[in-house]
Design a protein around this motif. Structure first.
Motif: not given
Length: 291
Positions: A115-133, A283-291
């Motif tokens: 926010a301080r440098h003029g970047f806005a939240r533009a994209r979210e990448l999720w990590v999804m998980r599944r137990p092997v069992a 907690a498994d969310t990655h965010v890309q910021y853009r300006r």
């Protein structure tokens, strides 16, 4: 005790000392945040090409900013947070033309810097998980195609499908022969974990692929699933995903898990993965910021 702030200095050459400094900062971030501040593409680029096509600012052992194209990866060691190091690194990268930045793990400090440098939240990448069992459905074959493991000589077809399937994807769609070779040169690569669907016959045309990855005995990944656009609608995506999950279940510990990355706004893909038992936590969310 917080470290004394260190002014960022642009690195003019890649060296063992620089690599070790970045490794220490990354390790400190992983220990506290549970996330590596560099993604696979950045890591491969540095290990294979150093700073070719990139710029790096290093603040001692306190933090770094890596600019590749107009995208920046920025990390501050936990012991140096709140000292102004992050702001100084962000300013250096922004002045050099950074237009995009990833926050791996959606860190609140990254939101403040953005926010301080003029970047806005533009994209979210999720990590999804599944137990092997968790039990998996059986693979249902539709059509007369075959599914087999990768063989030498499949590279050109795999790259063709990858380029077509991910034509609009800013990262995966850029994979070329050199990058493919680098990934296949990694210790985790196994031909048995790269499944391809082909038309019948010795020279059958490739229709799609599912590349799996084993991080450790306890963690596997649905690395890439790519389907030729001309073969869409035949159920290949779900079939190959399931085939890869069965492969991972056969090589992972029973108490392990399988992860995958998916764009948060890709609702059809999310529906498929949720139907296969994958879940997502905030907690498994990655965010890309853009300006």
């Amino acid at each position: 005790m917080a470290a004394e702030p260190v002014a960022p200095v642009e690195v003019d050459a890649w060296s063992d000392e620089v690599a070790e400094a970045l490794a220490r900062i990354r390790a400190a971030c992983r220990d506290v945040d549970g996330q590596d501040p560099l993604d696979e593409a950045a890591d491969l680029g540095l290990r294979h090409h150093g700073l070719a096509g990139a710029r790096l600012w290093l603040a001692g052992s306190s933090g770094f900013a890596l600019l590749r194209g107009d995208g920046v990866d920025l990390a501050v060691a936990p012991s140096a947070r709140g000292t102004g190091v992050g702001a100084a690194l962000a300013e250096a990268a922004a002045d050099a033309g950074a237009r995009e930045a990833w926050s791996h793990g959606d860190h609140p400090g990254a939101a403040v810097l953005a926010a301080r440098h003029g970047f806005a939240r533009a994209r979210e990448l999720w990590v999804m998980r599944r137990p092997v069992a968790r039990a998996l459905p059986e693979v249902q074959r539709r059509g007369g195609h075959d599914v087999r493991e990768f063989r030498p000589g499949d590279e050109a077809e795999l790259l063709r499908i990858n380029a077509a399937a991910f034509a609009d994807h800013p990262e995966q769609g850029a994979m070329d022969a050199a990058n493919l070779a680098e990934r296949m040169g990694e210790p985790w690569f196994s031909p048995a974990g790269l499944l391809v669907a082909v038309e019948p016959g010795p020279d059958g045309v490739m229709l799609g692929f599912h590349w799996t990855k084993v991080h450790s005995a306890g963690v596997g990944e649905v690395y890439v699933v790519g389907i030729d656009p001309t073969a869409q609608g035949r159920g290949l995506g779900k079939e190959l995903t399931l085939a890869g999950l069965h492969h991972l279940a056969s090589v992972l510990d029973d108490d392990g898990e399988v992860i995958l990355y998916v764009e948060a706004d890709n609702l059809p893909a999310r529906a498929v993965y949720e139907g296969l038992g994958f879940t997502h936590a905030d907690a498994d969310t990655h965010v890309q910021y853009r300006r």
